[in-house]
Scaffold this motif. Structure first.
Motif, short mmCIF file in Angstrom:
data_model
loop_
_atom_site.label_atom_id
_atom_site.label_comp_id
_atom_site.label_asym_id
_atom_site.label_seq_id
_atom_site.Cartn_x
_atom_site.Cartn_y
_atom_site.Cartn_z
N GLN A 83 0.84 -1.21 0.00
CA GLN A 83 0.00 0.00 0.00
C GLN A 83 0.86 1.25 0.00
N LEU A 84 1.90 1.22 0.85
CA LEU A 84 2.80 2.37 0.96
C LEU A 84 3.53 2.60 -0.36
N LEU A 85 4.08 1.52 -0.93
CA LEU A 85 4.85 1.64 -2.16
C LEU A 85 3.97 2.16 -3.31
N ILE A 86 2.77 1.57 -3.43
CA ILE A 86 1.88 1.99 -4.51
C ILE A 86 1.46 3.45 -4.31
N GLY A 87 1.15 3.81 -3.05
CA GLY A 87 0.75 5.18 -2.75
C GLY A 87 1.85 6.17 -3.09
N VAL A 88 3.05 5.91 -2.58
CA VAL A 88 4.18 6.81 -2.82
C VAL A 88 4.49 6.87 -4.32
N GLY A 89 4.47 5.71 -4.97
CA GLY A 89 4.79 5.65 -6.39
C GLY A 89 3.81 6.45 -7.23
N VAL A 90 2.51 6.27 -6.96
CA VAL A 90 1.49 6.97 -7.76
C VAL A 90 1.55 8.48 -7.51
N VAL A 91 1.66 8.86 -6.25
CA VAL A 91 1.73 10.30 -5.93
C VAL A 91 2.98 10.92 -6.55
N GLY A 92 4.12 10.21 -6.41
CA GLY A 92 5.37 10.71 -6.99
C GLY A 92 5.27 10.83 -8.50
N TYR A 93 4.65 9.83 -9.12
CA TYR A 93 4.51 9.85 -10.58
C TYR A 93 3.66 11.04 -11.02
N LEU A 94 2.50 11.22 -10.34
CA LEU A 94 1.60 12.31 -10.71
C LEU A 94 2.26 13.67 -10.49
N ALA A 95 2.97 13.81 -9.36
CA ALA A 95 3.64 15.08 -9.07
C ALA A 95 4.69 15.37 -10.14
N ALA A 96 5.42 14.32 -10.53
CA ALA A 96 6.45 14.50 -11.56
C ALA A 96 5.82 14.86 -12.90
N ARG A 97 4.65 14.27 -13.20
CA ARG A 97 3.95 14.60 -14.46
C ARG A 97 3.54 16.06 -14.49
N VAL A 98 2.99 16.54 -13.35
CA VAL A 98 2.57 17.94 -13.26
C VAL A 98 3.79 18.85 -13.45
N TRP A 99 4.87 18.50 -12.77
CA TRP A 99 6.11 19.28 -12.87
C TRP A 99 6.60 19.30 -14.31
N LEU A 100 6.58 18.13 -14.93
CA LEU A 100 7.02 17.99 -16.32
C LEU A 100 6.18 18.87 -17.24
N PHE A 101 4.86 18.86 -16.99
CA PHE A 101 3.95 19.66 -17.80
C PHE A 101 4.26 21.15 -17.64
N MET A 102 4.50 21.58 -16.40
CA MET A 102 4.79 23.00 -16.15
C MET A 102 6.10 23.41 -16.81
N LEU A 103 7.10 22.53 -16.73
CA LEU A 103 8.39 22.83 -17.34
C LEU A 103 8.27 22.93 -18.85
N SER A 104 7.49 22.01 -19.44
CA SER A 104 7.33 22.01 -20.89
C SER A 104 6.62 23.27 -21.37
N SER A 105 5.60 23.71 -20.62
CA SER A 105 4.89 24.91 -21.06
C SER A 105 5.76 26.15 -20.87
N ARG A 106 6.63 26.14 -19.86
CA ARG A 106 7.54 27.27 -19.68
C ARG A 106 8.58 27.28 -20.81
N LEU A 107 8.99 26.10 -21.24
CA LEU A 107 9.97 26.01 -22.32
C LEU A 107 9.38 26.51 -23.63
N LYS A 108 8.10 26.22 -23.83
CA LYS A 108 7.44 26.63 -25.08
C LYS A 108 7.34 28.14 -25.17
N LYS A 109 7.18 28.79 -23.99
CA LYS A 109 7.03 30.24 -23.97
C LYS A 109 8.34 30.96 -24.30
N LEU A 110 9.46 30.28 -24.14
CA LEU A 110 10.76 30.94 -24.36
C LEU A 110 10.98 31.24 -25.84
#
Ligand SMILES: [Zn+2]
Length: 110
Positions: A83-110
């Motif tokens: 439960q802990l591993l799946i929870g941490v993994g899913v939350v970490g994955y989603l957080a990284a996806r959001v971060w990735l999305f924000m970085l990509s949109s900032r890169l596009k604006k440059l």
């Protein structure tokens, strides 16, 4: 060729390098455009974010593996470790996806 320290950020750089790869300081007086430098840093962060998504997937997978081996199949409820591993993994994955999305949109604006 030797290693010298950058006069601007004092990181170690090659004496042959015209510009410091860390801060963009230029020995020739022509410094890298701030946009170029920012894009470079964003790309570096994007790489880290991508690695984090892989890490999240890996941790989630480990959680399922632990579940599988503890219950010999997905018959029973997942134990605390999975439960802990799946929870941490899913939350970490989603957080990284959001971060990735924000970085990509900032890169596009440059
Ligand atoms: Zn520097």
């Amino acid at each position: 060729m030797s290693i010298v320290s950058c006069p601007s950020c004092s990181q170690r750089i090659s004496s042959l390098a015209d510009t410091c790869p860390h801060c963009g300081f230029s020995k020739t007086g022509v410094s890298i455009e701030p946009e170029v430098l920012q894009a470079r840093q964003l790309r570096k962060l994007r790489y880290r974010a991508r690695m984090l998504t892989y890490l999240g997937m890996l941790i989630t997978l480990c959680g399922f593996l632990v579940w599988w081996f503890q219950q010999t199949g997905f018959n029973g409820l997942p134990g605390q470790v999975s439960q802990l591993l799946i929870g941490v993994g899913v939350v970490g994955y989603l957080a990284a996806r959001v971060w990735l999305f924000m970085l990509s949109s900032r890169l596009k604006k440059l």
